[in-house]
Design an enzyme around this catalytic site. Structure first.
Site, PDB file in Angstrom:
ATOM      1  N   LYS A 179       0.860  -1.192   0.000  1.00  0.00           N
ATOM      2  CA  LYS A 179       0.000   0.000   0.000  1.00  0.00           C
ATOM      3  C   LYS A 179       0.893   1.238   0.000  1.00  0.00           C
ATOM      4  O   LYS A 179       1.730   1.410   0.900  1.00  0.00           O
ATOM      5  CB  LYS A 179      -0.881  -0.062   1.255  1.00  0.00           C
ATOM      6  CG  LYS A 179      -2.187   0.683   1.168  1.00  0.00           C
ATOM      7  CD  LYS A 179      -3.060   0.279   2.356  1.00  0.00           C
ATOM      8  CE  LYS A 179      -4.311   1.108   2.439  1.00  0.00           C
ATOM      9  NZ  LYS A 179      -5.056   0.820   3.702  1.00  0.00           N
TER      10      LYS A 179
HETATM   11  O1  G3P Z   1      -7.838   1.633   5.659  1.00  0.00           O
HETATM   12  C1  G3P Z   1      -8.131   2.877   5.112  1.00  0.00           C
HETATM   13  C2  G3P Z   1      -9.495   3.419   5.437  1.00  0.00           C
HETATM   14  O2  G3P Z   1     -10.457   2.428   5.316  1.00  0.00           O
HETATM   15  C3  G3P Z   1      -9.578   4.209   6.703  1.00  0.00           C
HETATM   16  O3  G3P Z   1     -10.897   4.487   7.095  1.00  0.00           O
HETATM   17  O4  G3P Z   1     -12.514   5.239   8.801  1.00  0.00           O
HETATM   18  O5  G3P Z   1     -10.069   5.834   9.050  1.00  0.00           O
HETATM   19  O6  G3P Z   1     -11.484   6.914   7.299  1.00  0.00           O
HETATM   20  P1  G3P Z   1     -11.258   5.678   8.107  1.00  0.00           P
END
Ligand code: G3P
Length: 214
Positions: free
Chosen positions: A83
């Site tokens: 990633k």
């Molecule tokens: O893994 C990346 C993403 O899904 C993060 O989500 O909830 O931290 O915006 P969030």
């Protein structure tokens, strides 16, 4: 549609993987930090449970550092997906990893143009963050729809991995638009099963069955 679980928590991964519905896992530095163990050990532990793509994110900002981390992470397991952030250095690192057949996931994507750049450099996945766009008053699902159109216009094979999923309606809309993958937190995965009419229907069937035995 692929379902990934968006977590670094081994208990959540083991429980949900047993359902037979989970195709892979995504992690990020924030999720790894919550678990209190080093990234490589965590990714190796996940790979012992999950036979599918496991995203492991680099933390370097320069492409040389990204590539050093990437090649170390890729050694952990064949299912590791590197990633990388959506930056110029991220694109240089992506170009190298694509040429060396290492699978990639370009993260922190907030526009169709960013997704287009990642697809041009051969990313395996792009991760548009829908919830974080909703948080600033934009419509995250509009971005998924735009990227779907762009990728279909040119038959790019890069997969749309909808990330930052916050609720079940995000999952449904991803499926309607045709996102290839959604990475979903544990809480939302559990919510997908539920409907009040399912619960009341089961209760009524059991009640009628019990009454028939009287
Ligand atoms: O893994 C990346 C993403 O899904 C993060 O989500 O909830 O931290 O915006 P969030």
């Amino acid at each position: 549609m692929e379902f990934f679980i968006d977590t670094g928590n081994i208990d959540e991964i083991a429980e949900t993987y047993a359902w037979g519905l989970i195709d892979g896992v995504t992690t990020n530095p924030s999720l790894v930090a919550k678990e209190g163990i080093d990234q490589k050990t965590l990714i190796s532990n996940i790979a012992k449970i999950v036979d599918g793509p496991i995203s492991a994110e680099v933390i370097s900002l320069d492409y040389k550092g990204m590539l050093k981390e990437a090649y170390e992470l890729a050694k952990i397991d064949d299912n590791v997906i590197i990633k990388l952030p959506m930056t110029k250095d991220g694109m240089i690192a992506l170009n190298d990893l694509t040429a060396n057949n290492i699978k990639t996931n370009i993260t922190l994507v907030f526009s169709a143009n960013q997704a287009l750049l990642a697809a041009k450099n051969g990313a395996t996945y792009v991760s548009p963050f829908v919830g974080r766009l909703d948080d600033i008053g934009q419509t995250g699902m509009q971005l998924i729809s735009e990227i779907r159109d762009v990728f279909d216009n040119y038959a790019y094979q890069t997969r749309i991995l909808a990330a930052s999923i916050r609720h079940t309606d995000h999952v449904k809309t991803c499926a309607l638009i045709g996102a290839d993958t959604a990475t979903i937190p544990y809480k939302v995965l559990n919510q997908l099963f539920h409907h009040p009419l399912t619960d009341s229907g089961i209760a009524k069937f059991l009640e009628d069955h019990a009454n028939s035995l009287k």
